[in-house]
Design a protein around this motif. Structure first.
Motif, PDB file in Angstrom:
ATOM      1  N   LYS A 289       6.787  29.530  24.854  1.00  0.00           N
ATOM      2  CA  LYS A 289       7.153  30.780  25.514  1.00  0.00           C
ATOM      3  C   LYS A 289       8.376  31.400  24.843  1.00  0.00           C
ATOM      4  CE  LYS A 289       5.408  29.564  30.125  1.00  0.00           C
ATOM      5  NZ  LYS A 289       5.773  29.368  31.550  1.00  0.00           N
TER       6      LYS A 289
ATOM      7  N   ILE B 233       2.860  33.087  22.778  1.00  0.00           N
ATOM      8  CA  ILE B 233       2.620  31.648  22.979  1.00  0.00           C
ATOM      9  C   ILE B 233       1.518  31.167  22.055  1.00  0.00           C
ATOM     10  CG2 ILE B 233       1.834  29.921  24.641  1.00  0.00           C
ATOM     11  CD1 ILE B 233       3.150  31.616  26.840  1.00  0.00           C
TER      12      ILE B 233
ATOM     13  N   ALA C  42       7.776  33.478  34.117  1.00  0.00           N
ATOM     14  CA  ALA C  42       7.405  33.299  32.707  1.00  0.00           C
ATOM     15  C   ALA C  42       8.612  33.044  31.837  1.00  0.00           C
ATOM     16  CB  ALA C  42       6.634  34.523  32.205  1.00  0.00           C
TER      17      ALA C  42
END
Length: 486
Positions: A239, A233, A34
């Motif tokens: 992100k 997000i 991520a």
């Protein structure tokens, strides 16, 4: 549940890892994926998140479009003061059959006629009804602008919460990982002391249980972080990178009473209802004017030609017409009473909204002061818990403390640090909530590096109801194309 993994050390051998031990490793891998695109990127600040939210928000786009629709209502009403010109055309085939008298037989006739015409109407006087309707539409535009400002505050406050929650949960994960490492060391020490007979199997079991609890807490913290990333997000549009600690709290007035005064005077919720009240009062005058006559100038011009024949004619007319209601079953009176009821309802809503805004300001200040007090206390708690943990750990080495004492002291230190992290994030969220409650959480008030949306720009283009062929109409077409609406 266990996972069997082929061992590289021995051919055909298997290692069996409990799923509860594997779960934190899985979460760590997911978090690494991520965050991977942002690791090499520049650190994100809170201002960056606010800019991203302002530029990314579909909710702002939606309400800007609703504002443009309200702007067009003004243009549509203004058009009622201008000439209304319509055209019409038709081709008609007519025929007849007439008995011949005296004698048998019939006389037949037929003709095909083409008609074309233009009609025009210009409002001369309607006792101010149309100008009043324009004023109602303008008040609605002003109310819709305040709604857009309120939405902007919601979007920016959501970004603040998302930013601080990612930062909070990131620090929680790091804290939990440190906790797992410390307890793992305690477990190894307990096992070593058990081997030499200094402690019992109970001490080892206690350390093992506490390690399992720490790993479970780490997995939960990693799950919370993943959820916080998804919210970031959604709120900001990308992100999160490496989030930095905001340098300082936003400037807010210290006096709650002063803040309440500012909020009642400038909060978008209050201003919106004020414009709604003004629109409702004007609507009563519109209903009064609807009971009075209208004076219009009317004109028509047309031609009629018989196709295949020699008949051709022109006709035209113009005149002034006055018309008004005599009896409509009480509908006009009902419309006036309805307008009065809506006016009274809006006045009541203004009273409710003003008190709600005052209450929200007081609540926001109370939450901020409580968060600041908790943050101060948590700092003292961490310092004391750290001293206690260091002392208990040293005493355990000398045999004056049990393994359980060390684990409990470490847990108290963990809780204190978690409270400190959470309190620091809560202070920032509470401070920006105070700004929102006062109506001052906007891109302009925060001086964000964005191109702010000018709500009057589109209105100024359409308020005179320009036609597409005019200079202003062509400029409006370019604006719409830039917005991707055509």
């Amino acid at each position: 549940m266990t996972l069997r993994i082929s061992s590289p050390g021995r051919s055909g051998a298997w290692l069996r890892l409990p799923m509860k031990r594997l779960r934190p490793m899985i979460y760590t891998a997911i978090l690494a994926i991520a965050f991977a695109p942002q690791q090499a990127a520049q650190a994100d600040t809170l201002a960056d998140a606010l800019v991203g939210a302002y530029n990314h928000s579909g909710l702002l786009d939606q309400n800007r479009a609703l504002l443009r629709a309200a702007d067009e209502d003004v243009a549509a009403t203004v058009a009622g003061l201008r000439p209304i010109i319509n055209w019409s055309t038709d081709i008609t085939r007519s025929f007849s059959r007439t008995p011949t008298v005296p004698g048998p037989g019939n006389t037949n006739s037929a003709a095909t006629n083409a008609n074309a015409g233009i009609t025009a109407e210009l409002l001369l006087y309607d006792f101010g009804r149309t100008p009043l309707q324009i004023s109602v539409a303008k008040e609605t535009v002003l109310a819709t602008r305040q709604t857009l400002i309120g939405i902007e505050q919601q979007v920016l406050l959501r970004a603040v919460r998302a930013y601080m929650n990612v930062q909070r949960n990131t620090r929680f994960v790091a804290l939990r990982q440190s906790n797992v490492r410390v307890i793992s060391q305690s477990l190894r020490a307990a096992r070593d002391r058990f081997e030499v007979g200094e402690v019992t199997r109970t001490d080892v079991a206690q350390a093992e249980a506490r390690l399992s609890s720490a790993e479970s807490g780490l997995a939960a913290a990693q799950g919370d972080l993943l959820q916080a990333i998804e919210e970031y997000i959604a709120a900001v549009g990308h992100k999160p990178g490496r989030l930095t600690q905001p340098p300082s709290l936003p400037k807010i007035t210290r006096s709650v009473d002063s803040a309440k005064t500012v909020a009642v005077r400038y909060h978008p919720d209050v201003l919106k209802v004020q414009h709604d009240v003004a629109a409702a009062e004007l609507s009563i005058l519109v209903a009064d004017a609807a009971m009075k006559p209208r004076v219009t100038l009317n004109g028509s011009l047309g031609v009629r030609e018989e196709l295949g024949g020699s008949s051709f004619s022109r006709q035209g007319s113009f005149g002034i017409q006055a018309a008004g209601p005599i009896y409509q079953g009480g509908g006009l009176s009902a419309a006036r009473r309805r307008a009065m009821a809506i006016r009274d309802a809006q006045r009541g809503l203004l009273h409710i909204t003003s008190h709600a805004v005052r209450q929200n300001v007081g609540n926001a200040y109370a939450i901020l002061r409580a968060a600041q007090a908790v943050a101060t206390s948590s700092n003292d708690e961490v310092r004391a818990a750290q001293v206690a943990f260091n002392g208990v750990r040293e005493e355990a080495k000398l045999g004056a403390r049990t393994t359980l004492d060390v684990l409990n002291a470490e847990q108290e230190l963990l809780n204190a640090k978690a409270n400190q992290i959470s309190a620091q994030a809560d202070v920032y969220i509470a401070a920006y909530s105070v700004l929102s409650s006062m109506g001052q959480l906007t891109a302009k008030d925060l001086n964000l590096a964005v191109q702010t949306y000018d709500p009057s720009a589109y209105y100024n283009l359409v308020k005179t109801a320009p036609v597409p062929s005019s200079k202003q109409g062509k400029q409006l077409d370019r604006v719409l194309r830039s917005l991707g609406k055509q």
